[in-house]
Design an enzyme around this catalytic site. Structure first.
Site, mmCIF file in Angstrom:
data_model
loop_
_atom_site.group_PDB
_atom_site.id
_atom_site.type_symbol
_atom_site.label_atom_id
_atom_site.label_comp_id
_atom_site.label_asym_id
_atom_site.label_seq_id
_atom_site.Cartn_x
_atom_site.Cartn_y
_atom_site.Cartn_z
ATOM 1 N N GLU A 123 -3.696 16.136 -1.205
ATOM 2 C CA GLU A 123 -2.983 15.129 -0.333
ATOM 3 C C GLU A 123 -1.552 15.636 0.316
ATOM 4 O O GLU A 123 -0.713 14.827 0.531
ATOM 5 C CB GLU A 123 -2.764 13.860 -0.798
ATOM 6 C CG GLU A 123 -4.286 13.093 -1.112
ATOM 7 C CD GLU A 123 -4.018 11.622 -1.128
ATOM 8 O OE1 GLU A 123 -3.158 10.896 -0.981
ATOM 9 O OE2 GLU A 123 -5.101 11.037 -1.997
ATOM 10 N N ASP A 162 -8.501 16.816 -7.408
ATOM 11 C CA ASP A 162 -9.004 15.373 -7.338
ATOM 12 C C ASP A 162 -10.327 14.943 -7.076
ATOM 13 O O ASP A 162 -10.471 15.093 -6.093
ATOM 14 C CB ASP A 162 -7.838 14.562 -6.480
ATOM 15 C CG ASP A 162 -8.125 12.967 -6.590
ATOM 16 O OD1 ASP A 162 -8.832 12.539 -7.352
ATOM 17 O OD2 ASP A 162 -7.194 12.405 -6.187
#
Length: 470
Positions: free
Chosen positions: A237, A402
């Site tokens: 991210e 993730d």
């Protein structure tokens, strides 16, 4: 004040009396709501016995003569509805501000003269009523006119925070290095830094806006990264602009080199500014310990488009709708990474290491897509290794990311066991058998996906509890 729809319980509900037969059979009664008072009875004190009914989700205290709310009310963790209208309450205890499951909270026509600022932490409130409390300060009254969201933010912004450093994380040793053979010693860090695009009060309503601002968060993130001082750092991210303007510049000062790959929607962004705001994966490595040989970017949407010849509708309707990505690096070790007392003898210190970083789709309703993306990831890693190092090559492989998956998920099962069947429950009755066979990189098994790597989790299930909130 109100916002999103919440259907509160209605007083005067119907009820049934348990029969003797049901009692004899051991049937348990469970009542989630409680009304106090009524029929000419006006309660002045709240009995402490109420706080033993942990199953309560709603309590009607309205139309009594209650003057004080015991702080023990926080012992009812499931409460969503709390009505104190038409009482004599002058103080809201701070403990109510910890009851984050509350959706409805009403103090109409009481004697309140102040509101605890911590009330702003009740981010799930849809109704908060203060009408008829004539002693409230003007700034509170004015704030109520901006709607519930505005009021909660107003209260939250006024909170005085005393932030302390988090406690040191205990390191869990899973395996000790073999000191009797040449050993490369290095550390790896994996960290989702939360994209600025996703960091807003609509999602994190319990946080003040200043704590969500990138200029504030980035300092703590960098401090955490520098504290652990890992040799390889995998971040998810990370917006490209954050990578280029912040992470790359700061980590270069510490001797790191790095790369970044944005999610596939960056390729169709209308402007460069929009493209720079798209998040992706970044990998950094210490320049004195590793050199980059080659990298490959993994675009799951693009790979899914390329498999259209298989004629599997769900690859179009489900997998292609997600723009998740991964990145794979082939690194080469330098002398500084080796144990000085156990350097390779008669061999080069240059050994290959493959490092992969990925971010799998988050939505629990798309468990099938999580699995397909992970299967495609392993296939891409294996193809990359074979193209660069030759068929059968199996260099050390580190996979970070993730995965938005629980330890018992199909994603973790496939990674650790090396295979997954087409009838696995997380495929949600979608027929992916052709896809699994097509993307298998290990042994070819009927209606199964496989990969040839013997992967072990870096986490200990015995020592590390997991928290998951989606």
């Amino acid at each position: 004040m109100g916002r999103t729809k919440y259907e509160p319980p209605v007083p005067g509900r119907t009820f049934t009396i348990m029969s003797n037969e049901d009692r004899e059979k051991g049937k348990k009664s469970c009542w989630p709501e409680l009304s106090i008072g009524g029929s000419g009875v006006h309660v002045k004190k709240i009995a402490p016995e109420i706080f033993s009914y942990k199953q309560l989700t709603a309590i009607h205290f309205q139309d009594n003569k209650i003057e004080r709310i015991p702080p023990e009310i926080v012992q009812l963790p499931l409460l969503q509805y709390l009505n104190f209208d038409n009482n004599r309450i002058s103080v809201i205890p701070d403990e109510i501000c910890d009851m984050v499951e509350l959706r409805f909270l009403s103090f109409k026509n009481n004697k309140l003269s102040a509101i605890p600022q911590e009330i702003g932490r009740l981010f799930q409130l849809t109704t908060f009523n203060l009408e008829g409390n004539v002693g409230l300060p003007m700034d509170i009254i004015s704030a109520t006119k901006s709607g519930l969201s505005g009021f909660l933010q107003f209260m939250l912004e006024r909170l005085n925070f005393t932030a302390t450093h988090p406690p040191q994380r205990p390191w869990v040793t899973l395996h000790s290095p073999q000191r009797n053979v040449p050993t490369a010693l290095f550390t790896v860090m994996n960290y989702n830094v939360l994209s600025d695009s996703y960091c807003n009060r609509q999602v994190y309503g319990y946080c003040p806006s200043w704590a969500l601002h990138w200029d504030y968060r980035k300092k703590g993130i960098l401090e955490e990264i520098r504290h652990y001082s890992a040799d390889i750092i995998c971040l998810q991210e990370v917006e490209f602009k954050q990578y280029a303007d912040f992470f790359r510049a700061e980590l270069q000062k510490d001797g790191y080199n790095g790369m970044h790959f944005s999610k596939s929607r960056a390729q169709i962004a209308a402007t460069n500014m929009e493209a720079e705001k798209v998040d992706g994966c970044a990998i950094f490595w210490r320049d004195n310990k590793f050199s980059l040989v080659e990298q490959t970017n993994i675009d799951f949407r693009k790979i899914a488009v390329g498999s259209s010849k298989l004629g599997v509708d769900n690859m179009i309707n489900r997998v292609q709708t997600k723009d998740n990505i991964g990145v794979c690096l082939l690194l080469e070790t330098k002398e500084a990474v080796w144990d000085v007392n156990n350097l390779p003898k008669g061999e080069s210190v240059k050994k290959h290491v493959v490092v992969t970083n990925t971010h799998i789709t988050w939505d629990p309703e798309y468990s099938d897509v999580k699995l397909i993306q992970t299967i495609m990831l392993m296939n891409e890693i294996d193809s990359f290794v074979e193209q660069r190092l030759g068929p059968g090559s199996k260099p050390p492989l580190i996979i970070c990311g993730d995965f938005n998956s629980l330890p018992e998920s199909g994603v973790c099962e496939f990674l650790t066991k090396g295979r997954i069947a087409a009838n696995h429950k997380e495929f949600k009755e979608c027929d992916y058998s052709k896809v699994l066979e097509y993307f298998s990189s290990g042994s070819k098994l009927d209606k199964q996906a496989t990969h040839p790597y013997q992967l072990r989790s870096a986490y200990s299930m015995d020592h590390m509890p997991f928290t998951n909130y989606t």
